[in-house]
Design a protein around this motif. Structure first.
Motif, PDB file in Angstrom:
ATOM      1  N   PRO A   1       0.803  -1.225   0.000  1.00 21.53           N
ATOM      2  CA  PRO A   1       0.000   0.000   0.000  1.00 21.53           C
ATOM      3  C   PRO A   1       0.837   1.277   0.000  1.00 21.53           C
ATOM      4  CG  PRO A   1      -0.975  -1.600   1.483  1.00 21.53           C
ATOM      5  CD  PRO A   1       0.336  -2.182   1.039  1.00 21.53           C
ATOM      6  N   LEU A   2       2.057   1.211   0.507  1.00 18.93           N
ATOM      7  CA  LEU A   2       2.927   2.387   0.523  1.00 18.93           C
ATOM      8  C   LEU A   2       3.513   2.691  -0.843  1.00 18.93           C
ATOM      9  CD1 LEU A   2       4.770   1.523   3.835  1.00 18.93           C
ATOM     10  CD2 LEU A   2       3.308   3.529   3.496  1.00 18.93           C
ATOM     11  N   LEU A   3       3.470   1.711  -1.736  1.00 26.40           N
ATOM     12  CA  LEU A   3       4.060   1.862  -3.069  1.00 26.40           C
ATOM     13  C   LEU A   3       3.028   2.213  -4.131  1.00 26.40           C
ATOM     14  CD1 LEU A   3       6.494  -1.187  -2.977  1.00 26.40           C
ATOM     15  CD2 LEU A   3       6.977   1.203  -2.427  1.00 26.40           C
ATOM     16  N   GLY A   4       1.787   2.308  -3.734  1.00 23.50           N
ATOM     17  CA  GLY A   4       0.739   2.656  -4.688  1.00 23.50           C
ATOM     18  C   GLY A   4       0.308   1.503  -5.567  1.00 23.50           C
ATOM     19  N   GLY A   5       0.716   0.284  -5.211  1.00 26.78           N
ATOM     20  CA  GLY A   5       0.354  -0.872  -6.018  1.00 26.78           C
ATOM     21  C   GLY A   5      -0.949  -1.508  -5.568  1.00 26.78           C
TER      22      GLY A   5
ATOM     23  N   LEU B   1      10.087 -10.651 -10.826  1.00 28.66           N
ATOM     24  CA  LEU B   1      10.618  -9.589  -9.982  1.00 28.66           C
ATOM     25  C   LEU B   1      10.869  -8.329 -10.809  1.00 28.66           C
ATOM     26  CD1 LEU B   1      11.796  -8.552  -7.304  1.00 28.66           C
ATOM     27  CD2 LEU B   1      13.963  -9.633  -7.940  1.00 28.66           C
ATOM     28  N   ALA B   2      11.468  -8.500 -11.984  1.00 28.51           N
ATOM     29  CA  ALA B   2      11.723  -7.356 -12.867  1.00 28.51           C
ATOM     30  C   ALA B   2      10.415  -6.672 -13.258  1.00 28.51           C
ATOM     31  CB  ALA B   2      12.475  -7.816 -14.106  1.00 28.51           C
ATOM     32  N   LYS B   3       9.378  -7.454 -13.516  1.00 25.09           N
ATOM     33  CA  LYS B   3       8.087  -6.879 -13.892  1.00 25.09           C
ATOM     34  C   LYS B   3       7.482  -6.092 -12.729  1.00 25.09           C
ATOM     35  CE  LYS B   3       3.541  -8.051 -15.753  1.00 25.09           C
ATOM     36  NZ  LYS B   3       2.636  -9.135 -16.221  1.00 25.09           N
ATOM     37  N   ALA B   4       7.582  -6.651 -11.523  1.00 28.85           N
ATOM     38  CA  ALA B   4       7.041  -5.953 -10.352  1.00 28.85           C
ATOM     39  C   ALA B   4       7.767  -4.641 -10.114  1.00 28.85           C
ATOM     40  CB  ALA B   4       7.135  -6.841  -9.122  1.00 28.85           C
ATOM     41  N   ARG B   5       9.094  -4.659 -10.280  1.00 31.89           N
ATOM     42  CA  ARG B   5       9.861  -3.424 -10.121  1.00 31.89           C
ATOM     43  C   ARG B   5       9.437  -2.374 -11.139  1.00 31.89           C
ATOM     44  NH1 ARG B   5      15.714  -6.387  -9.421  1.00 31.89           N
ATOM     45  NH2 ARG B   5      15.755  -6.469  -7.130  1.00 31.89           N
ATOM     46  N   ALA B   6       9.223  -2.806 -12.369  1.00 36.01           N
ATOM     47  CA  ALA B   6       8.803  -1.865 -13.408  1.00 36.01           C
ATOM     48  C   ALA B   6       7.422  -1.285 -13.093  1.00 36.01           C
ATOM     49  CB  ALA B   6       8.797  -2.553 -14.768  1.00 36.01           C
ATOM     50  N   GLU B   7       6.509  -2.128 -12.640  1.00 38.26           N
ATOM     51  CA  GLU B   7       5.152  -1.667 -12.341  1.00 38.26           C
ATOM     52  C   GLU B   7       5.132  -0.681 -11.177  1.00 38.26           C
ATOM     53  OE1 GLU B   7       2.543  -4.945 -11.763  1.00 38.26           O
ATOM     54  OE2 GLU B   7       2.818  -5.750 -13.783  1.00 38.26           O
ATOM     55  N   LEU B   8       6.036  -0.903 -10.218  1.00 40.06           N
ATOM     56  CA  LEU B   8       6.047  -0.052  -9.023  1.00 40.06           C
ATOM     57  C   LEU B   8       7.161   0.991  -9.059  1.00 40.06           C
ATOM     58  CD1 LEU B   8       5.356  -2.828  -6.372  1.00 40.06           C
ATOM     59  CD2 LEU B   8       3.757  -1.094  -7.202  1.00 40.06           C
TER      60      LEU B   8
END
Length: 205
Positions: free
Chosen positions: A28-32, A58-65
């Motif tokens: 929730p702190l990351l806006g995801g 992991l790479a996809k999650a980093r890109a999304e957030l």
């Protein structure tokens, strides 16, 4: 068994789940949204943390957030300590003033971003242990920053500690079978933190 002992004794899967669960509760702190890290949970269920799927997801999650570079996080008070004698008194005063202007929410979000940014893309037991340990400390600090208690372990911190212990005990006792209940524990904690973040945002408006 203490939280420190549980992390020290955890196997590779347990460490990966422990770190991921800490991070998941802080989404929730990351806006995801609540599902942004679900593919990482699936990769652990499919083949463990050493599979190629982990690194890709992991790479996809980093890109999304937008959490690709841990060095981009410059929130005061969260970086490494400066070398002795590296700054003047004026610089120290300026840094102190800047830090005072940064909200607890900003510091908490920076810690959460760092948890994701520093996750090992090619996990092995040694790197996972360091990451899981760092995630444990960061998640507790995040909850401490957002807790209603002025200092010490308030209700948010105590609950986060219990969840961390529960996740590690589930994986230690059930192995892969502990993944689903560990996810449920994490989901409960994420809902609590999302409610806290929303309540604090309303209080500022």
């Amino acid at each position: 068994m203490s939280l420190v002992d549980l992390i020290a004794r955890a196997d590779e899967r347990g460490l990966a789940v422990s770190g991921l669960a800490c991070l998941d509760r802080c989404v929730p702190l990351l806006g995801g949204d609540d599902e942004v890290l679900r593919p990482l949970w699936s990769s652990l269920a499919d083949g463990g943390a050493d599979g190629d799927a982990w690194g890709e997801r992991l790479a996809k999650a980093r890109a999304e957030l937008d959490c690709a570079d841990p060095s981009a996080d410059t929130v005061p008070g969260l970086g490494p300590d400066p070398a002795p004698g590296s700054g003047s008194g004026a610089e120290t005063e300026t840094e102190a003033e800047t830090e005072a202007a940064v909200s607890d929410e900003d510091r908490a979000a920076a810690l959460a971003r760092r948890m994701l940014a520093t996750a090992p893309g090619d996990p092995c037991a040694s790197t996972l242990r360091a990451w899981a340990d760092a995630c444990s400390a960061a998640a507790l600090q995040i909850h401490r920053l957002l807790d209603v208690a002025a200092d010490g372990d308030g209700p948010l911190v105590a609950a986060e500690r219990r969840r961390q212990v529960a996740v590690l005990e589930l994986l230690a006792g059930r192995g892969a079978g502990g993944l689903r209940p560990a996810l449920e524990v994490s989901t409960e904690g994420r809902r609590v933190l999302r409610a806290v973040v929303s309540r604090r945002a309303r209080g500022r408006s």
